[in-house]
Design a protein around this motif. Structure first.
Motif, PDB file in Angstrom:
ATOM      1  N   PRO A  74      -7.172  -3.336  -1.878  1.00  0.00           N
ATOM      2  CA  PRO A  74      -7.190  -2.256  -2.877  1.00  0.00           C
ATOM      3  C   PRO A  74      -6.741  -0.874  -2.200  1.00  0.00           C
ATOM      4  CG  PRO A  74      -9.656  -2.796  -2.176  1.00  0.00           C
ATOM      5  CD  PRO A  74      -8.700  -3.989  -1.462  1.00  0.00           C
ATOM      6  N   LEU A  75      -5.808  -0.427  -2.769  1.00  0.00           N
ATOM      7  CA  LEU A  75      -5.274   0.701  -2.213  1.00  0.00           C
ATOM      8  C   LEU A  75      -5.477   2.171  -3.042  1.00  0.00           C
ATOM      9  CD1 LEU A  75      -1.474  -0.517  -1.841  1.00  0.00           C
ATOM     10  CD2 LEU A  75      -3.362  -0.682  -0.163  1.00  0.00           C
ATOM     11  N   GLY A  76      -6.256   1.736  -4.235  1.00  0.00           N
ATOM     12  CA  GLY A  76      -6.648   3.026  -4.667  1.00  0.00           C
ATOM     13  C   GLY A  76      -5.544   3.587  -5.731  1.00  0.00           C
ATOM     14  N   GLU A  77      -6.111   4.241  -6.774  1.00  0.00           N
ATOM     15  CA  GLU A  77      -5.360   4.689  -8.080  1.00  0.00           C
ATOM     16  C   GLU A  77      -4.223   5.749  -7.675  1.00  0.00           C
ATOM     17  OE1 GLU A  77      -7.580   5.638 -11.020  1.00  0.00           O
ATOM     18  OE2 GLU A  77      -8.737   3.709 -11.482  1.00  0.00           O
ATOM     19  N   ALA A  78      -4.714   6.615  -6.393  1.00  0.00           N
ATOM     20  CA  ALA A  78      -3.799   7.589  -6.328  1.00  0.00           C
ATOM     21  C   ALA A  78      -2.543   7.212  -5.553  1.00  0.00           C
ATOM     22  CB  ALA A  78      -4.685   8.619  -5.384  1.00  0.00           C
ATOM     23  N   VAL A  79      -2.627   6.025  -4.624  1.00  0.00           N
ATOM     24  CA  VAL A  79      -1.484   5.425  -3.998  1.00  0.00           C
ATOM     25  C   VAL A  79      -0.534   4.895  -5.075  1.00  0.00           C
ATOM     26  CG1 VAL A  79      -0.845   3.797  -2.520  1.00  0.00           C
ATOM     27  CG2 VAL A  79      -2.680   5.119  -1.783  1.00  0.00           C
ATOM     28  N   GLU A  80      -0.927   4.170  -5.857  1.00  0.00           N
ATOM     29  CA  GLU A  80      -0.379   3.265  -6.776  1.00  0.00           C
ATOM     30  C   GLU A  80       0.298   4.148  -7.784  1.00  0.00           C
ATOM     31  OE1 GLU A  80      -0.148   0.148  -7.130  1.00  0.00           O
ATOM     32  OE2 GLU A  80      -1.740  -0.797  -5.995  1.00  0.00           O
ATOM     33  N   ALA A  81      -0.356   5.202  -8.256  1.00  0.00           N
ATOM     34  CA  ALA A  81       0.315   6.375  -9.295  1.00  0.00           C
ATOM     35  C   ALA A  81       1.564   7.228  -8.574  1.00  0.00           C
ATOM     36  CB  ALA A  81      -0.789   7.186  -9.710  1.00  0.00           C
ATOM     37  N   ARG A  82       1.372   7.232  -7.136  1.00  0.00           N
ATOM     38  CA  ARG A  82       2.405   8.089  -6.600  1.00  0.00           C
ATOM     39  C   ARG A  82       3.520   7.187  -6.032  1.00  0.00           C
ATOM     40  NH1 ARG A  82      -1.694  11.733  -3.185  1.00  0.00           N
ATOM     41  NH2 ARG A  82      -2.595  12.983  -4.926  1.00  0.00           N
ATOM     42  N   GLY A  83       3.509   5.856  -6.294  1.00  0.00           N
ATOM     43  CA  GLY A  83       4.523   5.023  -5.834  1.00  0.00           C
ATOM     44  C   GLY A  83       4.645   4.914  -4.233  1.00  0.00           C
ATOM     45  N   ARG A  84       3.288   4.802  -3.506  1.00  0.00           N
ATOM     46  CA  ARG A  84       3.303   4.982  -2.271  1.00  0.00           C
ATOM     47  C   ARG A  84       2.705   3.697  -1.661  1.00  0.00           C
ATOM     48  NH1 ARG A  84       4.960   8.674   1.106  1.00  0.00           N
ATOM     49  NH2 ARG A  84       3.240   9.262   2.338  1.00  0.00           N
ATOM     50  N   GLN A  85       2.925   2.537  -2.405  1.00  0.00           N
ATOM     51  CA  GLN A  85       2.277   1.259  -2.051  1.00  0.00           C
ATOM     52  C   GLN A  85       2.999   0.812  -0.654  1.00  0.00           C
ATOM     53  OE1 GLN A  85       1.539  -1.792  -4.912  1.00  0.00           O
ATOM     54  NE2 GLN A  85       2.349  -3.323  -3.689  1.00  0.00           N
ATOM     55  N   ALA A  86       4.313   1.012  -0.763  1.00  0.00           N
ATOM     56  CA  ALA A  86       5.037   0.498   0.625  1.00  0.00           C
ATOM     57  C   ALA A  86       4.573   1.347   1.864  1.00  0.00           C
ATOM     58  CB  ALA A  86       6.540   0.436   0.352  1.00  0.00           C
ATOM     59  N   TRP A  87       4.289   2.440   1.653  1.00  0.00           N
ATOM     60  CA  TRP A  87       3.872   3.443   2.858  1.00  0.00           C
ATOM     61  C   TRP A  87       2.414   2.851   3.279  1.00  0.00           C
ATOM     62  CZ3 TRP A  87      -0.179   6.482   4.138  1.00  0.00           C
ATOM     63  CH2 TRP A  87       0.093   7.426   5.157  1.00  0.00           C
ATOM     64  N   ALA A  88       1.575   2.560   2.193  1.00  0.00           N
ATOM     65  CA  ALA A  88       0.139   2.128   2.473  1.00  0.00           C
ATOM     66  C   ALA A  88       0.297   0.730   3.160  1.00  0.00           C
ATOM     67  CB  ALA A  88      -0.368   2.162   1.110  1.00  0.00           C
ATOM     68  N   VAL A  89       1.244  -0.251   2.840  1.00  0.00           N
ATOM     69  CA  VAL A  89       1.003  -1.447   3.166  1.00  0.00           C
ATOM     70  C   VAL A  89       1.666  -1.432   4.706  1.00  0.00           C
ATOM     71  CG1 VAL A  89       2.496  -3.648   3.193  1.00  0.00           C
ATOM     72  CG2 VAL A  89       1.237  -2.869   1.277  1.00  0.00           C
ATOM     73  N   GLY A  90       2.749  -0.515   4.931  1.00  0.00           N
ATOM     74  CA  GLY A  90       3.285  -0.413   6.354  1.00  0.00           C
ATOM     75  C   GLY A  90       2.015   0.270   7.289  1.00  0.00           C
ATOM     76  N   SER A  91       1.224   1.160   6.908  1.00  0.00           N
ATOM     77  CA  SER A  91       0.061   1.581   7.504  1.00  0.00           C
ATOM     78  C   SER A  91      -1.142   0.660   7.829  1.00  0.00           C
ATOM     79  CB  SER A  91      -0.477   3.013   6.658  1.00  0.00           C
ATOM     80  OG  SER A  91       0.297   3.899   6.481  1.00  0.00           O
ATOM     81  N   ILE A  92      -1.188  -0.242   6.797  1.00  0.00           N
ATOM     82  CA  ILE A  92      -2.431  -1.261   6.969  1.00  0.00           C
ATOM     83  C   ILE A  92      -1.726  -2.327   8.052  1.00  0.00           C
ATOM     84  CG2 ILE A  92      -3.441  -3.010   6.070  1.00  0.00           C
ATOM     85  CD1 ILE A  92      -3.335  -1.587   3.392  1.00  0.00           C
ATOM     86  N   ALA A  93      -0.301  -2.745   8.154  1.00  0.00           N
ATOM     87  CA  ALA A  93       0.178  -3.585   9.038  1.00  0.00           C
ATOM     88  C   ALA A  93      -0.085  -3.058  10.209  1.00  0.00           C
ATOM     89  CB  ALA A  93       1.526  -3.863   8.745  1.00  0.00           C
ATOM     90  N   LEU A  94       0.306  -1.673  10.454  1.00  0.00           N
ATOM     91  CA  LEU A  94       0.084  -0.947  11.740  1.00  0.00           C
ATOM     92  C   LEU A  94      -1.117  -1.156  12.443  1.00  0.00           C
ATOM     93  CD1 LEU A  94       2.644   1.911  11.352  1.00  0.00           C
ATOM     94  CD2 LEU A  94       2.821   0.246  13.271  1.00  0.00           C
ATOM     95  N   SER A  95      -2.147  -0.964  11.212  1.00  0.00           N
ATOM     96  CA  SER A  95      -3.426  -0.986  11.848  1.00  0.00           C
ATOM     97  C   SER A  95      -4.103  -2.590  12.354  1.00  0.00           C
ATOM     98  CB  SER A  95      -4.407  -0.576  10.793  1.00  0.00           C
ATOM     99  OG  SER A  95      -5.893  -0.521  11.006  1.00  0.00           O
ATOM    100  N   PHE A  96      -3.215  -3.310  11.618  1.00  0.00           N
ATOM    101  CA  PHE A  96      -3.626  -4.793  12.223  1.00  0.00           C
ATOM    102  C   PHE A  96      -3.243  -4.960  13.038  1.00  0.00           C
ATOM    103  CE2 PHE A  96      -4.445  -6.516   7.666  1.00  0.00           C
ATOM    104  CZ  PHE A  96      -5.405  -7.519   7.891  1.00  0.00           C
ATOM    105  N   LEU A  97      -1.741  -4.472  13.811  1.00  0.00           N
ATOM    106  CA  LEU A  97      -1.527  -4.572  15.138  1.00  0.00           C
ATOM    107  C   LEU A  97      -2.319  -4.107  16.188  1.00  0.00           C
ATOM    108  CD1 LEU A  97       2.491  -4.165  14.625  1.00  0.00           C
ATOM    109  CD2 LEU A  97       1.078  -6.302  14.841  1.00  0.00           C
ATOM    110  N   ASP A  98      -2.846  -2.700  15.682  1.00  0.00           N
ATOM    111  CA  ASP A  98      -3.732  -2.099  16.744  1.00  0.00           C
ATOM    112  C   ASP A  98      -4.826  -2.820  17.028  1.00  0.00           C
ATOM    113  OD1 ASP A  98      -4.591   0.621  17.569  1.00  0.00           O
ATOM    114  OD2 ASP A  98      -6.324   0.172  16.507  1.00  0.00           O
TER     115      ASP A  98
END
Length: 410
Positions: A230-254
């Protein structure tokens, strides 16, 4: 007369047939009702509010009777500042409850529903003194260290057990020891306690009461969500889903790097799926269910089993290979946390280019190829660990994609 007798005979047979049919139907209805009432083996037990409240009421009775204690017991049983909300999971005695603690949503967990279901500490039963003053604390810590060795495969000195035991002698000491002993029989509690303050990728223990311990409530992932988390309504509304997914993927690598290198032994994740992870508001990945996580010594013990083929050496997401001459699985895991996360998480995100994401097509294609190489490095029947350089390749590509997204931001 003959026709009349025949008619009466047919009528009797008709009535008998009707009675037999009615009895047969009633029997099937009764059988169906019994089957519906019985819980088929393997199906989860009912996660009901009534059952959950009954379990917590029993916990409070044991607390008021002095059998157990904990830093959350007063709030749960006396001041009512820890309030039950709903049951989240209940199977084979394992209970996961949602509660509100002074306005903060938390999870209460226990491997078994009743305090009396846990194996009691023999030392307490042997002590004649009411408050359990008859054996030294060093002996208790020795017993706790033995439980840690059995459950996790770790050999810890008494001085390393501080996160598990902060009890003090005096009134209630017997209840403190009994509560500790119930908690250390739960592998997840041991993991979270020993890693407390050492990792931002695991949940901190907030407190306990008897055999129940509390952790913070985070929204878990789900395979039914487009972004898995769940990325939150703010992320979805601003079209920032790709940025959020990239951030989560980097955290998985960390997290992978952290679990592989930052503890005295590598920590293996053998059940990787979105439901076992959650994300914080800053997109940090947190392992919220570590029942199937094992440090290297325990992992080797689990994998080293008898076998007739490689398929016998698969323990959920952790794989070994069968030595056909010795008919024994190798103790060394042949795949890795990174390989499984690439396969079960990253493939969902990066298996095809995303149109209009703001990331160049060339970079998306490189990321797709890198994820494929990571998830299935040699195309073998038994998944293998990726080449050492693939971690840094993925990290570099994900960072570059975030830079593309930042540059494309209006």
């Amino acid at each position: 007369m003959a026709r009349a007798a025949g008619a009466r005979s047919r009528a009797r047979w008709g009535r008998r047939a009707l009675l037999v049919a009615a009895a047969w139907t009633a029997g099937w209805v009764l059988a169906a009702a019994l089957l519906l009432r019985a819980r088929p083996p393997g199906l989860p037990e009912r996660c009901s509010d009534q059952k959950s409240r009954h379990i917590l009421a029993g916990l409070c009775r044991d607390y008021q009777g002095g059998a157990l204690t904990g830093d959350l017991c007063e709030d749960l049983c006396v001041t009512r500042e820890l309030v039950y909300q709903r049951c989240l999971y209940y199977e084979r005695g394992k209970k996961v409850l949602q509660a509100d603690w002074r306005g903060r949503p938390v999870i209460l967990k226990s491997k078994k529903e009743a305090f009396s279901s846990f194996q009691p500490l023999g030392l307490l039963e042997d002590v004649a003194a009411e408050e359990g003053q008859g054996f030294p604390e060093a002996e208790l810590l020795f017993m706790v260290a033995g439980e840690v060795k059995s459950a996790l495969g770790l050999e810890l000195a008494n001085s390393s057990l501080g996160p598990l035991w902060r009890g003090r002698r005096g009134p209630g000491w017997h209840g403190q020891v009994a509560s500790l002993w119930a908690l250390v029989q739960q592998e997840e509690f041991l993991y979270l306690s020993l890693l407390h303050g050492l990792s931002r990728h695991v949940l901190p223990i907030l407190g306990s009461c008897g055999h129940f311990y509390a952790v913070e409530l985070l929204a878990a992932g789900s395979p039914h969500l487009h972004a898995l988390f769940p990325l939150g309504e703010a992320v979805e509304a601003r079209g920032r889903q790709a940025w959020a997914v990239g951030s989560i993927a980097l955290s998985f690598l960390d997290m992978v790097q952290h679990f592989d290198h930052d503890f005295s032994h590598r920590l293996h994740l053998c059940d990787v799926k979105p439901e076992n992870f959650a994300i914080r508001s800053d997109f940090t990945v947190v392992a919220i269910d570590v029942d199937m996580a094992f440090f290297e010594p325990k992992m080797r013990e689990i994998l080293e089993q008898n076998c007739t083929g490689d398929e016998d050496c698969n323990f959920f997401d952790c794989f070994s290979k069968c030595d056909l001459q010795a008919n024994k699985c190798g103790a060394q895991r042949v795949n890795s946390n990174l390989q499984v996360i690439c396969d079960k998480i990253f493939r969902h995100w990066f298996s095809s280019p995303l149109k209009g994401s703001g990331v160049s097509f060339q970079l998306q294609q490189q990321l797709q190829e890198a994820v494929q190489e990571c998830a299935d490095p040699r195309g073998t029947a038994v998944p293998q660990s990726p080449a050492p350089g693939i971690f840094w390749k993925l990290r570099s590509l994900l960072q570059a994609s975030r830079q593309d997204l930042e540059a494309a931001k209006p």
